[in-house]
Scaffold this active site. Structure first.
Site: not given
Length: 272
Positions: A8, A10, A212
């Site tokens: 991922d 961001d 996240d």
């Protein structure tokens, strides 16, 4: 040893100021030296990600739009899925009780009906920018995804409205506390990673992944080794309590883990 590593962007690879740190770049290049294939799995648009990998000279497959597109190292489109036109039509033309701003994505870019300069901070390093238009005038065909940005509690209430209207015609997920996404049915990073893995001749058990947010859930839960960021959404940690939690993105925790793993593959890892 993993054969494919999925990241991922961001909140994971990128630091809070949305920059890619030098330690992270070094770790990614070390993976490539070990012939480990890279893929960036992100909600960002492929137009923006082509700029990113070009600027940093990274050879990586791209899973963009939260699994709605897959592109090869050479930029060839390997997979695509759009929102069902009737679902896009319903989202674009319904009256929603929300203060959140609506953002529409298709192959041409990012479109919104009101200027939100604060949202551009996350794209300053790439220069990617929204285009102002009336979303109700946009064609419902070939819409990649629609997202709403605003207060989390407001978005939670909006999610109930969207579920009532769309039913099983779309998939809803939070890509951040302040971003609710409307995606094609069956579209997520995990499903896209399965397609890419099969294309490359790998199994998901031969993959590792880092994330996240709730849009990383399927990806992290399906691979041989999934890692959750220390700064991750609490909901993600609760959904996948068996996965290892590493450090915070502000400290380039992915690079910290990868350096340890490359140098000491048989030793247990601690984020401290």
């Amino acid at each position: 040893m993993a054969k494919l590593a999925a990241f991922d962007m961001d909140g994971t690879l990128l630091m809070p100021d949305h920059r890619l740190g030098e330690q992270t770049l070094t770790a990614l290049k070390r993976l490539r030296e070990r012939n480990i294939t890279l893929t960036f799995a992100t909600g960002r648009h492929v137009l923006e990600m082509h700029h990113v990998i070009g600027e940093f000279s990274l050879d990586a497959f791209l899973i963009t739009g939260n699994g709605t597109r897959i592109h090869s190292l050479e930029g060839e489109e390997l997979y695509r899925q759009d929102l069902a036109p009737e679902a896009a039509e319903a989202v674009l033309h319904s009256k929603w009780d929300t203060q959140a701003s609506m953002h529409v994505f298709n192959d041409g870019g990012w479109f919104t009906g009101q200027a939100r300069p604060e949202l551009l901070k996350a794209h300053a390093f790439s220069g990617f920018h929204y285009q102002l238009c009336d979303p109700k005038r946009m064609p419902a065909h070939h819409v990649t995804k629609i997202c709403f940005c605003g207060d989390h509690d407001d978005l939670r209430r909006l999610r109930i409205q969207l579920n009532e209207t769309l039913g099983d015609r779309a998939f809803l997920c939070f890509s951040a506390m302040d971003c609710l996404e409307v995606l094609p049915v069956g579209c997520n990073k995990g499903a896209a990673l399965a397609v890419l893995s099969q294309h490359l001749g790998f199994t998901l058990q031969e993959c590792m992944a880092f994330g996240d947010a709730m849009n990383d859930r399927e990806m992290l839960g399906s691979v041989g080794r999934g890692f959750i960021m220390g700064n991750a959404m609490p909901q993600l940690k609760a959904e996948l309590p068996h996965l290892q939690v590493i450090g915070d993105c502000r400290h380039q925790a992915v690079s910290h883990f990868l350096t340890h793993w490359l140098d000491n593959p048989d030793l247990p890892y601690s984020p401290e």
